[in-house]
Design an enzyme around this catalytic site. Structure first.
Site, PDB file in Angstrom:
ATOM      1  N   SER A 218       9.734 -25.192  47.491  1.00  0.00           N
ATOM      2  CA  SER A 218      10.915 -24.333  47.312  1.00  0.00           C
ATOM      3  C   SER A 218      10.749 -23.509  46.042  1.00  0.00           C
ATOM      4  O   SER A 218       9.621 -23.314  45.579  1.00  0.00           O
ATOM      5  CB  SER A 218      12.180 -25.204  47.259  1.00  0.00           C
ATOM      6  OG  SER A 218      13.329 -24.402  47.378  1.00  0.00           O
ATOM      7  N   ASN A 219      11.828 -23.015  45.486  1.00  0.00           N
ATOM      8  CA  ASN A 219      11.754 -22.217  44.260  1.00  0.00           C
ATOM      9  C   ASN A 219      13.028 -22.423  43.451  1.00  0.00           C
ATOM     10  O   ASN A 219      13.900 -23.209  43.832  1.00  0.00           O
ATOM     11  CB  ASN A 219      11.518 -20.737  44.597  1.00  0.00           C
ATOM     12  CG  ASN A 219      12.637 -20.199  45.474  1.00  0.00           C
ATOM     13  OD1 ASN A 219      13.791 -20.130  45.058  1.00  0.00           O
ATOM     14  ND2 ASN A 219      12.309 -19.847  46.715  1.00  0.00           N
TER      15      ASN A 219
END
Ligand code: PMT
Length: 211
Positions: A21-22
């Site tokens: 993810s980020n």
């Protein structure tokens, strides 16, 4: 106007306990949804996993992966005049998703094979019609060139570029520092609260005057 807004990250699973993810918190996209709803526009917010309260007077659709977000955007785009893609969609996902938790098994190194996720804006380009499409560009370098390339390649009316290495801009923080581009011009705004950035973006969209 009827606005479709995306916010937050996507999560691309690796196994039942891990994902790629980020750092997106969803604050920029939620600020846009709150401001648009406060102006009396009809808002559908497609949100990746975030820890924020749902905006008042907006329909919230929750998604996890880039593929989920693409499906939700396609479904809700039909009834919308404006799309704002503030989500930080993961560009890569694991090529294989384990059904069971991956074990270390004494390994000293692990190589993950990744494959691209769908590019949502590119995938829906043909559905644009007379709609206004607004994208964001999260950059660490070559901001101007990258923003102009994405504006053109993703068939956008406006793109809001943030240099995510600038203190107080981009991921997680309450403020943002952006430059907004259309095909002819660019305008740099000072460091502002994300809600104030949202106000200015909505002013620009309303000025396009198509609706
Ligand atoms: O959520 P916050 O913590 O408040 O942080 C805000 C933000 C930094 C996430 C936001 O301001 C921002 O920049 N959002 C876009 C992040 C991003 O994915 O940028 P990009 O340059 O990689 O993508 C360009 C555009 O294509 C974006 O509109 C993106 O939503 C879209 N995209 C990207 C990848 C993909 N597979 N499909 C897409 O449609």
């Amino acid at each position: 106007m009827k606005l479709l807004i995306t916010a937050g990250p996507t999560r691309e699973p690796l196994d039942p306990v891990r994902f790629l993810s980020n750092r997106s918190s969803g604050k920029m996209g939620y600020a846009l949804a709150e401001e648009a709803a406060a102006r009396g526009h009809e808002v559908t917010l497609i949100s990746g996993p975030v820890a924020l309260q749902p905006p008042k007077n907006a329909q919230v659709v929750r998604v996890v992966t880039a593929a989920d977000m693409l499906a939700a955007v396609k479904l809700h785009l039909k009834k919308c005049d404006v799309l704002i893609m503030a989500a930080a969609v993961a560009d890569w996902r694991p090529a294989r998703v384990g059904k069971r938790k991956m074990k270390k098994g004494g390994a000293q190194r692990l190589t993950l094979e990744l494959q691209p996720t769908p590019d949502i804006l590119k995938s829906i380009g043909k559905l644009k019609g007379r709609r206004i499409f607004v994208g964001f560009a999260a950059e660490t370098h070559n901001l101007r060139a990258e923003a102009k390339r994405k504006l053109r390649e993703k068939n956008l009316d406006l793109i809001v570029a943030n240099d995510v290495t600038v203190p107080g801009a981009g991921f997680e923080v309450e403020t943002n520092c952006v430059t907004i581009f259309d095909a002819q011009s660019e305008e740099q705004w000072p460091l502002l609260a994300k809600r104030d950035v949202a106000e200015r973006i909505l002013d620009r969209i309303e000025d396009l005057g198509k609706f």
